[in-house]
Design an enzyme around this catalytic site. Structure first.
Site, short mmCIF file in Angstrom:
data_model
loop_
_atom_site.label_atom_id
_atom_site.label_comp_id
_atom_site.label_asym_id
_atom_site.label_seq_id
_atom_site.Cartn_x
_atom_site.Cartn_y
_atom_site.Cartn_z
CG ASP A 58 40.78 28.34 45.10
OD1 ASP A 58 40.04 28.11 45.87
OD2 ASP A 58 41.51 27.51 44.77
CG ASP A 97 41.63 30.82 47.81
OD1 ASP A 97 42.78 30.55 48.76
OD2 ASP A 97 40.78 29.89 47.89
CE LYS A 127 41.51 30.19 51.75
NZ LYS A 127 42.04 28.83 51.00
CD GLU A 129 43.69 24.66 48.65
OE1 GLU A 129 44.15 23.50 48.10
OE2 GLU A 129 42.38 25.35 48.22
CD GLU A 196 37.17 22.90 52.53
OE1 GLU A 196 38.15 23.93 52.19
OE2 GLU A 196 36.70 22.80 51.67
O1 KIV Z 1 37.88 28.77 48.07
C1 KIV Z 1 37.30 29.02 49.27
O2 KIV Z 1 36.05 29.45 49.02
C2 KIV Z 1 38.00 28.52 50.33
C3 KIV Z 1 36.95 28.36 51.59
C4 KIV Z 1 36.01 27.11 51.28
C5 KIV Z 1 37.61 28.35 52.76
O3 KIV Z 1 38.85 28.13 50.32
#
Ligand code: KIV
Length: 294
Positions: A58, A97, A127, A129, A196
């Protein structure tokens, strides 16, 4: 028995990377590589560079769409870009994401949104968070057959509660929470965890405690793999460069120089030259002249 599609490049057959490949790589002590992509040509380049995994992050919101942070990115934005990436890359593990508010409100909305990445956009995994507060959503996604990658430490979707984009886990009490969160996510079935902006000693410790691989960004060399935002790596995003980014090229300058050269060529009538023009055959030209003279 795995049914992994194969793709040929220059005569060489390469295997599709799966979440199982991630586990095996960690077991063998082989580093995992991951880069972000948001479009077809970048996905193709990453695939040809034999990078293990593509994250359609994202971060799209900041490096492509020009937002101040990742919060405005929507499911529709993500699916649109995931589709382009999946058309361009066949071998890397493709991870979509989940954007802000696509998984935070309730567990079943989260599962449905996660499913859309696989069903509509050609992703292999998602993915999201967060730590222990995501345990139930992760468990239900994994039960539904959706591979999930966790993301702890600096979690950009929480920029407002974190008080900015700042390193996490520098204090012992914060670090302990991150270790616990990593273990909870593993227990719920994630196939890997992005760490991160956390101290290098802490990510090495977390990596040693987990069976699943950690992928670091600003988290030191002790992680099982590394990810960078491709626009940072190639120098295409010139607004700011985080301390942990190694810039391998300056595409922004290369693009700007090419554009200036184009402007100068056009102004001087050096472009298009005959080589870049289309001509009628002499007989067709003469026919046209004769027609117009009638
Ligand atoms: O959105 C993204 O690019 C990420 C990476 C920084 C791991 O979450």
């Amino acid at each position: 028995m795995t049914t992994t599609p194969l793709k040929k490049y220059g005569g060489e057959i390469r295997k599709k990377i799966t979440t199982r490949s991630f586990r095996l790589k960690k077991k063998r002590g082989e580093a995992i590589t991951m880069l972000t992509a948001y479009d077809y040509p970048t996905a193709m380049a990453i695939d040809k560079a034999e990078i293990d995994s593509i994250l359609v992050g994202d971060s799209l919101g900041m490096v492509v769409l020009g937002y101040e942070n990742t919060l405005p990115v929507t499911m529709e934005d993500m699916l649109h870009h995931c589709k382009a990436v999946s058309r361009g890359a066949k071998n890397p593990l493709l991870i979509g994401d989940m954007p802000f508010m696509s998984y935070q409100s309730d567990v079943w909305t989260a599962v449905e949104n996660a499913g859309r990445f696989l069903q509509e956009a050609g992703m292999d995994a998602v993915k999201l968070e967060g730590g222990r507060e995501r345990a139930e959503a992760i468990q239900k996604m994994v039960l539904a057959g959706i591979p999930v990658m966790g993301h702890i430490g600096l979690t950009p979707q929480s920029v407002n509660t974190m008080g900015g984009f700042r390193a996490q886990g520098k204090k012992a009490d914060q670090a302990k929470i991150l270790v616990e969160d990593a273990l909870i996510l593993e227990e719920e079935g994630v196939f890997g965890i992005v760490l991160e902006a956390v101290p290098a000693q802490l990510s090495e410790l977390i990596s040693s405690k987990l069976r699943v691989p950690t992928i670091g960004i600003g988290a030191g060399v002790g992680c099982d793999g590394q990810v960078l935002v491709t626009h940072d790596l190639v120098g295409q995003f010139d607004k700011f460069t985080p301390k942990f980014v190694k810039q391998y090229a300056n595409i922004h300058n290369v693009m700007q120089e090419a554009m200036i050269a184009f402007r100068q060529d056009v102004n001087q009538k050096d472009f298009p030259s005959d080589a870049h023009s289309i001509f009628m055959k002499d007989e067709e030209w003469e026919l046209l002249m004769a027609e117009l003279d009638k």
